[in-house]
Motif scaffolding. Structure first.
Motif, mmCIF file in Angstrom:
data_model
loop_
_atom_site.group_PDB
_atom_site.id
_atom_site.type_symbol
_atom_site.label_atom_id
_atom_site.label_comp_id
_atom_site.label_asym_id
_atom_site.label_seq_id
_atom_site.Cartn_x
_atom_site.Cartn_y
_atom_site.Cartn_z
ATOM 1 N N ASN A 102 -11.884 0.895 1.653
ATOM 2 C CA ASN A 102 -11.529 2.294 1.456
ATOM 3 C C ASN A 102 -12.796 3.131 1.363
ATOM 4 O O ASN A 102 -13.621 2.910 0.495
ATOM 5 C CB ASN A 102 -10.700 2.435 0.172
ATOM 6 C CG ASN A 102 -10.417 3.884 -0.143
ATOM 7 O OD1 ASN A 102 -11.267 4.573 -0.714
ATOM 8 N ND2 ASN A 102 -9.269 4.366 0.234
ATOM 9 N N HIS A 123 -0.880 -6.679 4.231
ATOM 10 C CA HIS A 123 -0.321 -5.440 3.696
ATOM 11 C C HIS A 123 1.026 -5.094 4.274
ATOM 12 O O HIS A 123 1.309 -5.382 5.429
ATOM 13 C CB HIS A 123 -1.255 -4.263 3.983
ATOM 14 C CG HIS A 123 -2.533 -4.330 3.242
ATOM 15 N ND1 HIS A 123 -3.616 -5.009 3.710
ATOM 16 C CD2 HIS A 123 -2.897 -3.842 2.031
ATOM 17 C CE1 HIS A 123 -4.602 -4.953 2.836
ATOM 18 N NE2 HIS A 123 -4.198 -4.248 1.807
ATOM 19 N N THR A 132 -8.719 4.174 4.942
ATOM 20 C CA THR A 132 -8.456 2.821 4.458
ATOM 21 C C THR A 132 -8.182 1.923 5.660
ATOM 22 O O THR A 132 -7.420 2.294 6.558
ATOM 23 C CB THR A 132 -7.246 2.808 3.503
ATOM 24 O OG1 THR A 132 -7.421 3.842 2.538
ATOM 25 C CG2 THR A 132 -7.140 1.476 2.768
ATOM 26 N N LEU A 150 -6.590 -1.512 6.651
ATOM 27 C CA LEU A 150 -5.640 -2.458 6.073
ATOM 28 C C LEU A 150 -5.338 -3.592 7.046
ATOM 29 O O LEU A 150 -4.668 -3.368 8.062
ATOM 30 C CB LEU A 150 -4.338 -1.715 5.747
ATOM 31 C CG LEU A 150 -4.492 -0.532 4.786
ATOM 32 C CD1 LEU A 150 -3.523 0.584 5.144
ATOM 33 C CD2 LEU A 150 -4.259 -0.995 3.362
ATOM 34 N N ASN A 165 -8.849 -4.886 1.415
ATOM 35 C CA ASN A 165 -8.979 -3.711 2.260
ATOM 36 C C ASN A 165 -10.278 -2.971 1.986
ATOM 37 O O ASN A 165 -10.978 -3.257 1.017
ATOM 38 C CB ASN A 165 -7.749 -2.788 2.162
ATOM 39 C CG ASN A 165 -7.503 -2.262 0.761
ATOM 40 O OD1 ASN A 165 -8.395 -1.697 0.133
ATOM 41 N ND2 ASN A 165 -6.287 -2.452 0.258
ATOM 42 N N PHE A 206 0.891 -1.160 0.000
ATOM 43 C CA PHE A 206 0.000 0.000 0.000
ATOM 44 C C PHE A 206 0.930 1.211 0.000
ATOM 45 O O PHE A 206 1.704 1.407 0.924
ATOM 46 C CB PHE A 206 -0.886 -0.025 1.250
ATOM 47 C CG PHE A 206 -1.819 1.150 1.361
ATOM 48 C CD1 PHE A 206 -2.849 1.331 0.450
ATOM 49 C CD2 PHE A 206 -1.677 2.077 2.391
ATOM 50 C CE1 PHE A 206 -3.720 2.408 0.566
ATOM 51 C CE2 PHE A 206 -2.537 3.153 2.515
ATOM 52 C CZ PHE A 206 -3.564 3.320 1.598
ATOM 53 N N ILE A 247 2.794 -1.266 4.313
ATOM 54 C CA ILE A 247 2.566 0.127 3.936
ATOM 55 C C ILE A 247 3.936 0.735 3.707
ATOM 56 O O ILE A 247 4.838 0.543 4.518
ATOM 57 C CB ILE A 247 1.817 0.881 5.055
ATOM 58 C CG1 ILE A 247 0.495 0.158 5.351
ATOM 59 C CG2 ILE A 247 1.587 2.336 4.683
ATOM 60 C CD1 ILE A 247 -0.132 0.568 6.668
#
Lengths: 250, 250
Positions: free
Chosen positions: B145, B235, B228, B230, B143, B72, B237
């Motif tokens: 969003n 994920h 978002t 996650l 995810n 992400f 980031i």
């Protein structure tokens, strides 16, 4: 049934009718109010403890978890002042103003963990120096920061001394000819290890962010890996972003 | 005793002698190996499930959790190509190549949640349009969003239609006169809500990152808040940072 009681309490916490720090009704009060057994009340409370919404403080009872996050701003090492008024306001709002910081520092020479060796492009057998810090605020452990350096770069420098470096280890690296101009940050979110739970005095339902930053010189040489463990109940991690070329996508 | 069994298994997972996806010994095998009761074995396994290290897949048994994180990269919306070779390599390594993406979109007009209203500087009573998306990869929810826009800015635009916007909602906002040039990102780490657990099909011991990005125009007007959620097991980031003025601290 215990799910419904947990839902009712969670809703009160969400809308704020039970505020951070507020004491929950006692087990006896909840038994009366909902007409259920002590066992059911306890299961509802245990669920909310594991979700990290409430804390158990025996013998006083249960309380809504209070969050006073500290801002962790990775960009600060390359840019002391924020770019934007929004970030300025944000940092001020969440500042740890008035709280007493302290840190414990330990330096060691070790074989690098696999994820560190990979990011520093080390050959098998190459050693690293690691500065391990635990940071406290008002006596409470806030985060753990372990910074790794290829041993052959820093062997005779100040980085090897278990003391605070006023101008920062990055500046020492720069003086040694390894100024970092770029960094790559990775953030993983997971439950803490037993060791982290112990060192950071974490309660149930408290995940951590595992932040791993790799600093590179202009030539693309990786010279530092900093791993920070940030308990979710004590931090907000923040970045500012800027559109690079406004006309690019216009 | 169950702690010691958990420690032994955890160590094997750490060093990789039990690899991601590997099947753990059966309960009967562990009872024999450690000479303990079924109850003790179960407590050790439950502990590791809650730490997010293993998953229970009845009736087959327990398995080491497999992580195939998706990158992400919040900076991508303002900068499609990474600045640095390190990020290029990183994005390639963790790319979701060959996996099938899909998203569900829902649009609604709602009263803004308190944290959204605050970041958009909305007056009490002002409404927002929200585009809610769940993103799937190979049929698995990855995810959530939710993007919020002040209703008075986007009322008659494409943003109100529950369809994918090829050029992106940001570009629609720009065409309406509200080009975002800066964003402030905040990341919080916590356990999921029951609703998130349900929508994202989360197993035990899976915390989430709550990422809230506020986009501002050149004039400093906030025009979009994107939240978002996650899941930590799916994920990583990532951000890249650059020293702004190399000589500044030299």
């Amino acid at each position: 049934m215990y799910q419904q009681i947990a839902d009712a309490l969670r809703a009160q916490i969400d809308v704020g009718s039970l505020e951070p720090g507020a004491k929950l009704p006692t087990e006896a009060e909840m038994r009366d109010k909902y007409g259920v057994s002590r066992e059911t009340v306890r299961k509802a409370l245990a669920l909310l403890v594991n979700e990290g919404l409430i804390v158990s403080a025996r013998p006083q009872g249960h309380f809504v978890r209070r969050r006073q996050p500290m801002v962790f701003r990775p960009q600060a090492e390359f840019r002391k002042r924020p770019w934007s008024p929004e970030m300025d306001a944000f940092v001020t709002e969440y500042s740890a103003e008035g709280r007493e910081p302290r840190q414990e520092i330990e330096v060691a020479i070790v074989e690098p963990p696999a994820d560190v060796a990979k990011r520093l492009h080390l050959e098998s057998g190459e050693l690293v120096a690691v500065r391990k810090r635990v940071r406290y605020l008002d006596g409470e452990p806030f985060n753990i920061n372990d910074s790794y350096f290829p041993l052959n770069l820093v062997r005779d420098s100040e980085i090897m001394r278990p003391e605070d470096i006023g101008r920062g280890a990055n500046e020492v690296l720069a003086e040694l000819g390894y100024r970092q101009v770029r960094a790559l940050d990775e953030l993983y979110v997971r439950m803490p290890t037993p060791d982290e739970t112990h060192r950071l005095d974490l309660g149930p339902g408290t995940p951590v962010a595992y932040h791993i930053a790799t600093g590179h010189t202009e030539e693309g040489k990786p010279v530092r890996v900093a791993i920070t463990i940030l308990p979710g109940d004590r931090h907000v991690i923040s970045y500012e972003r800027r559109r690079e070329i406004p006309s690019e996508e216009a």
